[in-house]
Design a protein around this motif. Structure first.
Motif, PDB file in Angstrom:
ATOM      1  N   VAL A 197      50.434  -9.000 103.805  1.00 14.52           N
ATOM      2  CA  VAL A 197      50.179  -9.638 103.022  1.00 14.52           C
ATOM      3  C   VAL A 197      48.772 -10.830 102.406  1.00 14.52           C
ATOM      4  CG1 VAL A 197      50.630 -11.370 100.739  1.00 14.52           C
ATOM      5  CG2 VAL A 197      52.891 -10.082 101.644  1.00 14.52           C
ATOM      6  N   VAL A 198      47.799  -9.757 101.606  1.00 13.75           N
ATOM      7  CA  VAL A 198      46.073 -10.418 102.283  1.00 13.75           C
ATOM      8  C   VAL A 198      45.955 -11.149 100.564  1.00 13.75           C
ATOM      9  CG1 VAL A 198      44.352  -9.961 102.323  1.00 13.75           C
ATOM     10  CG2 VAL A 198      45.869  -8.047 103.803  1.00 13.75           C
ATOM     11  N   GLY A 248      37.953 -10.002  95.686  1.00 18.12           N
ATOM     12  CA  GLY A 248      38.897  -8.266  95.004  1.00 18.12           C
ATOM     13  C   GLY A 248      39.855  -7.574  96.094  1.00 18.12           C
ATOM     14  N   VAL A 249      40.483  -6.611  94.981  1.00 15.58           N
ATOM     15  CA  VAL A 249      41.649  -5.549  95.419  1.00 15.58           C
ATOM     16  C   VAL A 249      41.430  -4.976  97.223  1.00 15.58           C
ATOM     17  CG1 VAL A 249      41.459  -3.861  94.070  1.00 15.58           C
ATOM     18  CG2 VAL A 249      43.851  -4.502  95.565  1.00 15.58           C
ATOM     19  N   SER A 250      40.023  -4.672  96.592  1.00 12.95           N
ATOM     20  CA  SER A 250      38.909  -3.223  97.538  1.00 12.95           C
ATOM     21  C   SER A 250      39.155  -4.162  99.005  1.00 12.95           C
ATOM     22  CB  SER A 250      37.866  -2.689  97.296  1.00 12.95           C
ATOM     23  OG  SER A 250      38.236  -1.904  96.322  1.00 12.95           O
ATOM     24  N   ALA A 251      38.497  -4.997  98.982  1.00 10.58           N
ATOM     25  CA  ALA A 251      38.023  -5.946 100.048  1.00 10.58           C
ATOM     26  C   ALA A 251      39.885  -6.400 100.903  1.00 10.58           C
ATOM     27  CB  ALA A 251      37.124  -7.302 100.341  1.00 10.58           C
ATOM     28  N   ALA A 252      40.729  -6.358 100.258  1.00 16.07           N
ATOM     29  CA  ALA A 252      41.836  -6.849 100.217  1.00 16.07           C
ATOM     30  C   ALA A 252      42.558  -6.028 101.251  1.00 16.07           C
ATOM     31  CB  ALA A 252      42.855  -8.158  99.599  1.00 16.07           C
ATOM     32  N   ARG A 253      42.934  -5.051 100.909  1.00 21.23           N
ATOM     33  CA  ARG A 253      43.512  -3.387 101.047  1.00 21.23           C
ATOM     34  C   ARG A 253      42.547  -3.368 102.394  1.00 21.23           C
ATOM     35  NH1 ARG A 253      43.315  -0.408  95.724  1.00 21.23           N
ATOM     36  NH2 ARG A 253      45.752  -1.056  94.592  1.00 21.23           N
ATOM     37  N   ASN A 254      41.503  -3.358 102.367  1.00 20.24           N
ATOM     38  CA  ASN A 254      40.284  -3.132 104.267  1.00 20.24           C
ATOM     39  C   ASN A 254      41.047  -3.582 105.008  1.00 20.24           C
ATOM     40  OD1 ASN A 254      38.975  -0.669 102.511  1.00 20.24           O
ATOM     41  ND2 ASN A 254      37.115  -1.912 101.709  1.00 20.24           N
ATOM     42  N   TYR A 255      41.078  -5.456 104.490  1.00 21.33           N
ATOM     43  CA  TYR A 255      41.710  -6.322 105.471  1.00 21.33           C
ATOM     44  C   TYR A 255      42.643  -5.791 106.333  1.00 21.33           C
ATOM     45  CZ  TYR A 255      41.946 -10.648 107.992  1.00 21.33           C
ATOM     46  OH  TYR A 255      42.385 -11.663 108.528  1.00 21.33           O
ATOM     47  N   GLY A 256      43.818  -4.952 105.599  1.00 23.97           N
ATOM     48  CA  GLY A 256      45.080  -4.775 105.572  1.00 23.97           C
ATOM     49  C   GLY A 256      45.240  -3.157 106.576  1.00 23.97           C
ATOM     50  N   PHE A 275      53.391  -1.856 105.065  1.00 25.24           N
ATOM     51  CA  PHE A 275      53.105  -2.313 104.337  1.00 25.24           C
ATOM     52  C   PHE A 275      51.661  -3.410 103.974  1.00 25.24           C
ATOM     53  CE2 PHE A 275      57.188  -0.621 104.100  1.00 25.24           C
ATOM     54  CZ  PHE A 275      57.457   0.211 102.948  1.00 25.24           C
ATOM     55  N   ILE A 276      51.107  -2.899 103.117  1.00 27.03           N
ATOM     56  CA  ILE A 276      49.831  -3.499 102.333  1.00 27.03           C
ATOM     57  C   ILE A 276      49.737  -3.848 101.332  1.00 27.03           C
ATOM     58  CG2 ILE A 276      47.196  -4.222 102.591  1.00 27.03           C
ATOM     59  CD1 ILE A 276      46.684  -1.727 105.400  1.00 27.03           C
ATOM     60  N   ILE A 277      49.870  -5.733 101.612  1.00 26.34           N
ATOM     61  CA  ILE A 277      50.116  -6.126  99.501  1.00 26.34           C
ATOM     62  C   ILE A 277      48.746  -6.627  99.644  1.00 26.34           C
ATOM     63  CG2 ILE A 277      51.545  -7.483  98.795  1.00 26.34           C
ATOM     64  CD1 ILE A 277      53.443  -6.627 100.103  1.00 26.34           C
ATOM     65  N   PRO A 278      47.927  -6.870  98.382  1.00 28.51           N
ATOM     66  CA  PRO A 278      47.297  -7.431  97.726  1.00 28.51           C
ATOM     67  C   PRO A 278      47.563  -7.966  97.453  1.00 28.51           C
ATOM     68  CG  PRO A 278      46.784  -5.588  97.167  1.00 28.51           C
ATOM     69  CD  PRO A 278      47.611  -5.048  97.853  1.00 28.51           C
ATOM     70  N   LEU A 279      47.258  -9.799  97.063  1.00 24.47           N
ATOM     71  CA  LEU A 279      48.018 -10.962  96.614  1.00 24.47           C
ATOM     72  C   LEU A 279      47.351 -11.676  95.808  1.00 24.47           C
ATOM     73  CD1 LEU A 279      50.675 -12.127  94.915  1.00 24.47           C
ATOM     74  CD2 LEU A 279      50.410 -13.070  98.138  1.00 24.47           C
ATOM     75  N   TYR A 280      46.993 -11.730  94.578  1.00 27.30           N
ATOM     76  CA  TYR A 280      46.311 -12.918  93.975  1.00 27.30           C
ATOM     77  C   TYR A 280      46.701 -13.798  92.557  1.00 27.30           C
ATOM     78  CZ  TYR A 280      42.239 -14.831  91.171  1.00 27.30           C
ATOM     79  OH  TYR A 280      41.718 -15.834  91.210  1.00 27.30           O
ATOM     80  N   ASN A 309      36.664   6.984 108.819  1.00 28.58           N
ATOM     81  CA  ASN A 309      35.659   5.787 108.311  1.00 28.58           C
ATOM     82  C   ASN A 309      36.163   5.410 106.603  1.00 28.58           C
ATOM     83  OD1 ASN A 309      34.754   3.635 107.849  1.00 28.58           O
ATOM     84  ND2 ASN A 309      32.199   4.840 107.521  1.00 28.58           N
ATOM     85  N   ILE A 310      37.055   5.726 106.003  1.00 32.71           N
ATOM     86  CA  ILE A 310      37.780   6.136 104.326  1.00 32.71           C
ATOM     87  C   ILE A 310      38.113   3.987 104.613  1.00 32.71           C
ATOM     88  CG2 ILE A 310      39.597   6.739 102.883  1.00 32.71           C
ATOM     89  CD1 ILE A 310      39.178   9.382 104.931  1.00 32.71           C
ATOM     90  N   TYR A 311      37.026   3.969 103.551  1.00 28.31           N
ATOM     91  CA  TYR A 311      37.998   2.144 103.587  1.00 28.31           C
ATOM     92  C   TYR A 311      37.982   2.905 101.279  1.00 28.31           C
ATOM     93  CZ  TYR A 311      38.000   1.335 108.329  1.00 28.31           C
ATOM     94  OH  TYR A 311      38.411   1.181 109.433  1.00 28.31           O
ATOM     95  N   PHE A 312      37.899   0.816 101.203  1.00 32.55           N
ATOM     96  CA  PHE A 312      38.012   0.923  99.379  1.00 32.55           C
ATOM     97  C   PHE A 312      36.094   0.446  99.118  1.00 32.55           C
ATOM     98  CE2 PHE A 312      42.122   1.033  99.744  1.00 32.55           C
ATOM     99  CZ  PHE A 312      42.646   1.968  99.235  1.00 32.55           C
ATOM    100  N   ASP A 313      35.769   1.488  98.455  1.00 28.05           N
ATOM    101  CA  ASP A 313      34.232   1.560  98.177  1.00 28.05           C
ATOM    102  C   ASP A 313      34.519  -0.613  97.760  1.00 28.05           C
ATOM    103  OD1 ASP A 313      32.154  -0.014  96.407  1.00 28.05           O
ATOM    104  OD2 ASP A 313      31.167   2.418  96.674  1.00 28.05           O
ATOM    105  N   ILE A 314      33.868  -1.646  97.387  1.00 33.82           N
ATOM    106  CA  ILE A 314      34.424  -3.694  97.335  1.00 33.82           C
ATOM    107  C   ILE A 314      33.316  -3.362  96.412  1.00 33.82           C
ATOM    108  CG2 ILE A 314      34.692  -4.108  99.475  1.00 33.82           C
ATOM    109  CD1 ILE A 314      32.187  -5.270  99.753  1.00 33.82           C
TER     110      ILE A 314
END
Length: 332
Positions: free
Chosen positions: A36-37, A67-75, A5-10, A169-174
């Protein structure tokens, strides 16, 4: 393990965050981790999050705000599960996941969503329309559904093979602040993942007018650029699918774009006349990016464009207030 489970958090409230992780910790039938990112929250909130994570055995990572995209990619990079799924910290899940749900070895598993308007306390179920539960099919078969404002506009309520995402190579576009979910889903479906739909609610999405407005205003120009990007994306998808309804789909896409631009502007008008006057030319520019003189634009949407052009702020505010009144009545 089965799932990450990947949770971006701000800067979400402690109450929201605890509700989110409590729902995940009720899952019993699979092995999982919670990542948790923290995307640059304040030091005080970061301290609270870190302590909550430590007390519940969750992995906590702090990153500078990107941003949320970078946080999800990190996760995704930190995950160890065979599958990954994304949960926003102000939402929560229904703990129905079982080992049977993950047994098909599909690259993508799609579940239903319960969407709740927190102001009017109204909820409804969002399903993957015209798909039979527990049938496996090719991801490209779903491409036509990204032309709708349905479940494929959201990255949540889905479980993704981590290996499949990384191999393709499917990631979020930041670079996007709006429409990043749809962009991610389109990239995924174009790669044609083995997909299964399970007709069960996994995710509870909480929404209110005020949170949507604040999100829009925070990076207004970026949001408008992303709306135009999504319009182009949907147009390009339309050329990739066999559709007997090409003309109608084109019309729907154009009208949806005008509607979304106007809705954003009407929120600003209702909130602050001075700001609305300041942003008038910007909104006009984006309305005319798709040539609203074309025949695709409905009469009601042409009237909305005229209202923006001529600065009919009082009328636009009355429109917003009327919509609110209708929603309030229908929610009773």
């Amino acid at each position: 393990m089965d799932l990450s489970f990947i949770i971006p958090l701000y800067n979400k409230s402690e109450e929201q965050f605890k509700r989110c992780i409590s729902s995940i910790l009720e899952v019993k039938d699979i092995t999982y981790e919670v990542i948790v990112v923290d995307d640059g929250s304040s030091p005080d909130m970061g301290k609270i999050y870190k302590e909550i994570c430590a007390n519940n055995g969750l992995s906590y990572y702090y990153e500078d705000n990107s941003g949320v995209s970078a946080a999800r990619n990190y996760g995704i990079e930190k995950a160890k599960g065979r599958y990954v799924t994304f949960v926003d910290a102000d939402d929560y899940i229904v703990p129905i996941l079982s080992s049977q749900d993950l047994s098909a070895q599909s690259d993508l598993i799609v579940f239903d969503v319960k969407k709740i308007n927190t102001v009017y306390k109204k909820s409804y179920k969002v399903k993957l329309t015209d798909c039979t539960s527990n049938n496996i099919f090719e991801g490209k078969q779903l491409l036509k559904k990204v032309l709708e404002n349905g479940i494929l506009n959201w990255v949540f309520s889905k479980i993704y093979s981590r290996d499949y995402l990384q191999k393709n190579n499917i990631y979020f576009d930041i670079s996007h602040v709006n429409g990043e979910d749809l962009d991610f889903i389109v990239k995924l479906l174009l790669s044609n993942p083995s997909t299964i739909y399970i007709d069960k609610v996994l995710y509870v999405y909480l929404y209110s007018y005020s949170t949507g407005l604040e999100r829009e205003k925070r990076k207004l120009k970026n949001n408008l650029n992303d709306m135009y990007y999504i319009w182009n994306l949907r147009k390009s998808i339309l050329q990739k699918i066999n559709s007997n309804d090409l003309k109608n789909k084109n019309t729907d896409i154009d009208n949806e774009y005008v509607k979304n631009i106007f809705e954003m502007y009407s929120h600003i008008v209702n909130d602050n006349y001075k700001e609305a006057k300041k942003y008038k030319e910007t909104f006009e520019k984006f309305l005319y990016k798709i040539n609203p003189e074309n025949r695709n634009i409905s009469m009601i949407n042409k009237l909305k464009i005229i209202a923006v052009e001529r600065g009919w702020l009082g009328m636009i505010r009355k429109y917003v207030q009327l919509k609110k009144s209708i929603k309030k009545i229908t929610s009773m």
